[in-house]
Design a protein around this motif. Structure first.
Motif, mmCIF file in Angstrom:
data_model
loop_
_atom_site.group_PDB
_atom_site.id
_atom_site.type_symbol
_atom_site.label_atom_id
_atom_site.label_comp_id
_atom_site.label_asym_id
_atom_site.label_seq_id
_atom_site.Cartn_x
_atom_site.Cartn_y
_atom_site.Cartn_z
ATOM 1 N N VAL A 126 87.813 -25.147 -17.521
ATOM 2 C CA VAL A 126 87.881 -26.611 -17.498
ATOM 3 C C VAL A 126 89.029 -27.157 -16.659
ATOM 4 N N ALA A 127 90.117 -26.399 -16.524
ATOM 5 C CA ALA A 127 91.279 -26.944 -15.821
ATOM 6 C C ALA A 127 92.260 -25.839 -15.467
ATOM 7 N N GLN A 128 93.268 -26.220 -14.719
ATOM 8 C CA GLN A 128 94.400 -25.345 -14.436
ATOM 9 C C GLN A 128 95.673 -26.011 -14.931
ATOM 10 N N LEU A 255 92.578 -22.184 -17.812
ATOM 11 C CA LEU A 255 92.348 -22.910 -19.053
ATOM 12 C C LEU A 255 90.839 -23.103 -19.198
ATOM 13 N N GLY A 256 90.271 -22.442 -20.197
ATOM 14 C CA GLY A 256 88.828 -22.500 -20.351
ATOM 15 C C GLY A 256 88.379 -22.240 -21.774
ATOM 16 N N VAL A 257 87.076 -22.078 -21.920
ATOM 17 C CA VAL A 257 86.451 -21.877 -23.234
ATOM 18 C C VAL A 257 85.777 -20.509 -23.244
ATOM 19 N N ILE A 258 85.966 -19.763 -24.336
ATOM 20 C CA ILE A 258 85.363 -18.441 -24.467
ATOM 21 C C ILE A 258 84.747 -18.279 -25.847
ATOM 22 N N GLY A 259 83.918 -17.247 -25.987
ATOM 23 C CA GLY A 259 83.368 -16.858 -27.271
ATOM 24 C C GLY A 259 83.487 -15.355 -27.426
ATOM 25 N N PRO A 260 83.084 -14.814 -28.567
ATOM 26 C CA PRO A 260 83.085 -13.363 -28.730
ATOM 27 C C PRO A 260 82.020 -12.718 -27.846
ATOM 28 N N LYS A 261 82.219 -11.479 -27.500
ATOM 29 C CA LYS A 261 81.244 -10.756 -26.689
ATOM 30 C C LYS A 261 79.919 -10.640 -27.429
ATOM 31 N N GLY A 262 78.809 -10.744 -26.701
ATOM 32 C CA GLY A 262 77.487 -10.567 -27.300
ATOM 33 C C GLY A 262 76.767 -11.849 -27.644
ATOM 34 N N MET A 263 77.258 -12.980 -27.122
ATOM 35 C CA MET A 263 76.612 -14.258 -27.411
ATOM 36 C C MET A 263 75.265 -14.378 -26.705
ATOM 37 N N ASP A 264 74.356 -15.100 -27.323
ATOM 38 C CA ASP A 264 73.062 -15.415 -26.724
ATOM 39 C C ASP A 264 73.304 -16.250 -25.457
ATOM 40 N N PRO A 265 72.748 -15.852 -24.312
ATOM 41 C CA PRO A 265 72.950 -16.615 -23.077
ATOM 42 C C PRO A 265 72.546 -18.082 -23.194
ATOM 43 N N LYS A 266 71.526 -18.372 -24.023
ATOM 44 C CA LYS A 266 71.119 -19.768 -24.210
ATOM 45 C C LYS A 266 72.222 -20.574 -24.896
ATOM 46 N N ALA A 288 94.455 -35.263 -19.154
ATOM 47 C CA ALA A 288 94.856 -34.410 -18.039
ATOM 48 C C ALA A 288 95.976 -35.066 -17.233
ATOM 49 N N ASP A 289 95.884 -36.377 -17.042
ATOM 50 C CA ASP A 289 96.930 -37.106 -16.326
ATOM 51 C C ASP A 289 98.230 -37.098 -17.115
ATOM 52 N N GLN A 290 98.132 -37.283 -18.423
ATOM 53 C CA GLN A 290 99.326 -37.324 -19.267
ATOM 54 C C GLN A 290 100.067 -35.999 -19.277
ATOM 55 N N PHE A 291 99.321 -34.912 -19.317
ATOM 56 C CA PHE A 291 99.951 -33.595 -19.447
ATOM 57 C C PHE A 291 99.911 -32.774 -18.162
ATOM 58 N N GLY A 292 99.523 -33.385 -17.069
ATOM 59 C CA GLY A 292 99.616 -32.722 -15.782
ATOM 60 C C GLY A 292 98.652 -31.579 -15.572
ATOM 61 N N LEU A 293 97.459 -31.672 -16.153
ATOM 62 C CA LEU A 293 96.442 -30.654 -15.904
ATOM 63 C C LEU A 293 95.649 -31.007 -14.651
ATOM 64 N N LYS A 294 95.200 -29.983 -13.957
ATOM 65 C CA LYS A 294 94.351 -30.167 -12.786
ATOM 66 C C LYS A 294 92.929 -29.746 -13.154
ATOM 67 N N THR A 295 91.986 -30.675 -13.162
ATOM 68 C CA THR A 295 90.607 -30.360 -13.523
ATOM 69 C C THR A 295 90.029 -29.324 -12.558
ATOM 70 N N ASP A 296 89.398 -28.294 -13.113
ATOM 71 C CA ASP A 296 88.808 -27.229 -12.290
ATOM 72 C C ASP A 296 87.671 -26.586 -13.084
ATOM 73 N N TYR A 297 86.461 -27.135 -12.926
ATOM 74 C CA TYR A 297 85.320 -26.614 -13.679
ATOM 75 C C TYR A 297 84.728 -25.381 -13.004
ATOM 76 N N LYS A 298 84.442 -24.362 -13.811
ATOM 77 C CA LYS A 298 83.703 -23.186 -13.368
ATOM 78 C C LYS A 298 82.722 -22.810 -14.476
ATOM 79 N N ASN A 299 81.485 -22.475 -14.101
ATOM 80 C CA ASN A 299 80.517 -22.071 -15.120
ATOM 81 C C ASN A 299 80.827 -20.659 -15.603
#
Length: 324
Positions: A126-128, A255-266, A288-299
């Motif tokens: 989601v960001a750097q 800075l991103g979002v993760i889950g445990p290994k083995g999740m359903d791709p859907k 993001a502006d308040q805390f100085g994050l740089k938005t950087d989306y990756k699937n």
């Protein structure tokens, strides 16, 4: 060719069971989510990571149609939260924030048992973070070189705070110290706000930290001397990068979002899209502006490759540091 009745019935039963199992598995992804989702954040409440993930969770909850409950599990540069996540069921009801510290700390801390490339499912980046080196406004140092000179003139006389051992800012300061032969003292805290408080209170002389310091620079309580990013931060154009100062150092940033290994791709795809939409909201942009994050989306696929590249680039350096 005819089969005995009991064999035929067993065969039909086995096929039916397989078919039902496949339908149930497909349905699990199609029906997700059916209950609230736990979002674990590996830093203390009130910091930039916590606040911005709460902003993301508000929109992601609406997109998924279920509440998303943020739980803080700070410690070890957010590695404790990732270790916790790897022990949860891969059903999409426990996800976590992933920061750079949790990716790299496994090469520094022997007590960390997870492998970030084997035990987690990247969902979306989601960001750097944007890291800087700061002092109090009343400090005598006006530049990075002033801090370096002081540290070299009197070894162990300069103490700097961070949000923890193994964080990008800590590792970058170690490398910078090696590059300039400066022997400064690391004072690790559990969160950015604690590191900032330590500097404001005078417990340390300097702070290397992600940009939770933005409001403190804007109200002139702290002075930004240098940034650890590839380019200068747009909101603070007067602060030079380490590269500009002659040091080939850029802090790794995830800075991103993760889950445990083995999740359903859907399920991965649904959460990915929910956070992608959450990034493009006024709530997150303001945070993001308040805390100085740089938005950087990756699937999910791009995020997986980004994590691998970060590990490949930084793990040899971290292993050498851990061996010292």
């Amino acid at each position: 060719m005819k089969f005995p009745g009991h064999i035929l019935l067993k065969t039909i039963g086995a096929c039916a069971a397989l078919a039902l199992g496949a339908l149930a598995h497909a349905g699990a992804g199609d029906d997700y989510p059916r209950q609230p989702v736990q979002l674990v954040v590996g830093y203390g409440a009130g910091g930039g990571t916590d606040m911005c993930f709460r902003a993301l969770a508000m929109t992601a909850s609406k997109e998924l149609g279920q509440s998303m409950v943020v739980e803080n599990k700070p410690g070890a540069g957010s590695s404790l939260s990732v270790a916790y996540l790897t022990r949860q069921a891969p059903d999409g009801y426990s996800i976590a924030a992933l920061s750079t510290g949790a990716v790299l700390n496994q090469f520094l801390n022997k007590s960390i048992t997870y492998d970030v490339q084997k035990d987690i499912q990247p969902i979306a980046m989601v960001a750097q973070y944007q890291v800087g080196l700061l002092v109090r406004q009343d400090a005598p140092w006006k530049s990075l070189e002033d801090v370096i000179r002081a540290a070299k003139a009197k070894p162990k006389s300069v103490a700097y705070s961070t949000a923890g051992v193994g964080t990008p800012q800590h590792l970058t300061m170690v490398r910078l110290g090696e590059a300039v032969s400066a022997d400064w003292v690391h004072a690790p805290y559990k969160s950015g706000p604690e590191a900032i408080t330590a500097l404001l209170r005078g417990d340390v002389d300097v702070m290397a930290q992600t940009a939770e310091w933005v409001p403190y620079v804007r109200d002139n309580r702290l002075r930004l001397l240098s940034v650890f990013t590839e380019k200068r931060i747009a909101a603070f154009p007067d602060a030079p990068t380490l590269v500009e100062a002659g040091y080939t150092l850029v802090a790794p940033s995830i800075l991103g979002v993760i889950g445990p290994k083995g999740m359903d791709p859907k399920v991965v795809k649904k959460i990915d899209l929910a956070f992608k939409r959450a990034i493009d909201t006024e709530q997150f942009r303001n945070c993001a502006d308040q805390f100085g994050l740089k938005t950087d989306y990756k699937n999910a696929e791009e995020f997986t490759a980004y994590i691998k590249n970060t590990v490949d680039e930084w793990s040899p350096l971290i292993r050498s540091f851990a061996a010292d």
